[in-house]
Write a protein that holds these residues in place. Structure first.
Motif, mmCIF file in Angstrom:
data_model
loop_
_atom_site.group_PDB
_atom_site.id
_atom_site.type_symbol
_atom_site.label_atom_id
_atom_site.label_comp_id
_atom_site.label_asym_id
_atom_site.label_seq_id
_atom_site.Cartn_x
_atom_site.Cartn_y
_atom_site.Cartn_z
ATOM 1 N N PRO A 1 0.844 -1.196 0.000
ATOM 2 C CA PRO A 1 0.000 0.000 0.000
ATOM 3 C C PRO A 1 0.878 1.244 0.000
ATOM 4 O O PRO A 1 1.952 1.258 0.599
ATOM 5 N N ARG A 2 0.435 2.269 -0.694
ATOM 6 C CA ARG A 2 1.149 3.550 -0.741
ATOM 7 C C ARG A 2 0.133 4.677 -0.674
ATOM 8 O O ARG A 2 -0.920 4.618 -1.314
ATOM 9 N N PRO A 3 0.452 5.743 0.078
ATOM 10 C CA PRO A 3 -0.469 6.881 0.132
ATOM 11 C C PRO A 3 -0.423 7.685 -1.165
ATOM 12 O O PRO A 3 0.631 7.839 -1.783
ATOM 13 N N VAL A 4 -1.577 8.196 -1.543
ATOM 14 C CA VAL A 4 -1.658 9.099 -2.680
ATOM 15 C C VAL A 4 -1.126 10.448 -2.231
ATOM 16 O O VAL A 4 -1.475 10.941 -1.156
ATOM 17 N N GLN A 5 -0.259 11.027 -3.037
ATOM 18 C CA GLN A 5 0.316 12.327 -2.736
ATOM 19 C C GLN A 5 -0.374 13.386 -3.595
ATOM 20 O O GLN A 5 -1.296 13.086 -4.346
ATOM 21 N N SER A 6 0.062 14.612 -3.492
ATOM 22 C CA SER A 6 -0.558 15.691 -4.265
ATOM 23 C C SER A 6 -0.386 15.448 -5.760
ATOM 24 O O SER A 6 0.534 14.760 -6.203
ATOM 25 N N HIS B 1 -5.144 5.623 0.105
ATOM 26 C CA HIS B 1 -4.135 4.632 -0.256
ATOM 27 C C HIS B 1 -4.498 3.869 -1.523
ATOM 28 O O HIS B 1 -5.670 3.615 -1.785
ATOM 29 N N VAL B 2 -3.459 3.495 -2.256
ATOM 30 C CA VAL B 2 -3.581 2.538 -3.348
ATOM 31 C C VAL B 2 -2.696 1.352 -2.980
ATOM 32 O O VAL B 2 -1.794 1.471 -2.148
ATOM 33 N N VAL B 3 -2.967 0.208 -3.591
ATOM 34 C CA VAL B 3 -2.191 -0.997 -3.332
ATOM 35 C C VAL B 3 -1.568 -1.456 -4.644
ATOM 36 O O VAL B 3 -2.272 -1.677 -5.635
ATOM 37 N N TRP C 1 -7.640 1.422 -2.190
ATOM 38 C CA TRP C 1 -7.811 0.598 -0.995
ATOM 39 C C TRP C 1 -9.203 -0.017 -0.980
ATOM 40 O O TRP C 1 -9.389 -1.179 -0.608
ATOM 41 N N THR C 2 -10.202 0.734 -1.424
ATOM 42 C CA THR C 2 -11.574 0.226 -1.467
ATOM 43 C C THR C 2 -11.689 -0.945 -2.428
ATOM 44 O O THR C 2 -12.307 -1.966 -2.101
ATOM 45 N N PRO D 1 -4.482 0.350 5.737
ATOM 46 C CA PRO D 1 -3.333 -0.218 5.041
ATOM 47 C C PRO D 1 -2.362 -0.992 5.930
ATOM 48 O O PRO D 1 -1.346 -1.461 5.452
ATOM 49 N N ASP D 2 -2.662 -1.156 7.222
ATOM 50 C CA ASP D 2 -1.770 -1.918 8.078
ATOM 51 C C ASP D 2 -2.095 -3.412 8.090
ATOM 52 O O ASP D 2 -1.403 -4.195 8.732
ATOM 53 N N GLU D 3 -3.163 -3.824 7.394
ATOM 54 C CA GLU D 3 -3.494 -5.239 7.297
ATOM 55 C C GLU D 3 -2.333 -5.994 6.659
ATOM 56 O O GLU D 3 -1.572 -5.435 5.879
ATOM 57 N N ASP D 4 -2.187 -7.282 6.965
ATOM 58 C CA ASP D 4 -1.150 -8.114 6.361
ATOM 59 C C ASP D 4 -1.609 -8.517 4.964
ATOM 60 O O ASP D 4 -2.391 -9.456 4.795
ATOM 61 N N LEU D 5 -1.143 -7.785 3.964
ATOM 62 C CA LEU D 5 -1.589 -8.017 2.599
ATOM 63 C C LEU D 5 -1.215 -9.400 2.096
ATOM 64 O O LEU D 5 -1.966 -10.032 1.373
ATOM 65 N N GLY D 6 -0.038 -9.878 2.481
ATOM 66 C CA GLY D 6 0.391 -11.200 2.048
ATOM 67 C C GLY D 6 -0.571 -12.283 2.491
ATOM 68 O O GLY D 6 -0.906 -13.185 1.732
#
Length: 181
Positions: A35-40, A124-126, A146-147, A161-166
């Protein structure tokens, strides 16, 4: 000049990036799950694994933006997508490449619903890619909101976004459409 190269890549399957042909190079079935946050200005920090496997590092480091016409799922790739169900949107230069501050910008040529996912700073996007997607002749990775990502896993709470994506992905190995290529 880049548009000509993109057109050439779309017709001959070529790209300027390094070729990684062996999916066995990965220990996990889904090695890219960040996951990564969307920036400006619709920018997103590009994970290092995506930089290594997806960026076309020819004259300028670029990624190609594509989307699934049916679902509007967005993905980046080394060259324009080939399958008929996928649409090519545009390419853009990877700012700050290589390094931990490398960023890409979602192009305005994506469908409006897809562009909107990149307009709210702090959401966030993943980035998600299987070993096969990364080692394909045209490496790629999904870039999901994220949705979108959480809707694939209705049995869990939206923990952010702190969920264990793996763990989520490994429990649902067939949840994504087939490789874009």
């Amino acid at each position: 000049m880049r548009r000509d190269e993109a057109g050439r890549a779309a017709t001959d399957g070529g790209s300027g990036g390094a070729s990684h042909e062996d999916g066995a190079a990965f220990d996990d079935a889904w090695p890219l799950q960040e996951p990564r946050p969307v920036q400006s200005n619709r920018r997103v920090q590009l994970p290092e694994l995506a930089q290594e496997w997806i960026v076309d590092d020819g004259e300028d480091p670029i990624v190609h933006w594509n989307y699934d016409a049916g679902s509007n799922f967005v993905f980046i790739s080394n060259a324009p997508a080939h399958k008929s169900d996928y649409r090519y949107a545009d390419w853009n230069i990877v700012d700050g490449y290589p390094g931990e501050n490398a960023r890409i910008r979602a192009p305005g040529k994506l469908p409006d619903a897809a562009v909107e996912r990149f307009e709210v700073e702090g959401t966030h996007v993943v980035f998600l890619a299987s070993a096969e997607m990364l080692s394909d002749e045209n490496p790629s990775a999904w870039v999901l909101s994220w949705t979108q990502f959480m809707r694939m896993f209705p049995e869990i709470d939206d923990g952010g976004p702190d969920e264990d994506l793996g763990e989520l992905v490994s429990r649902n190995p067939g949840f994504m459409p087939s490789s874009p290529f």
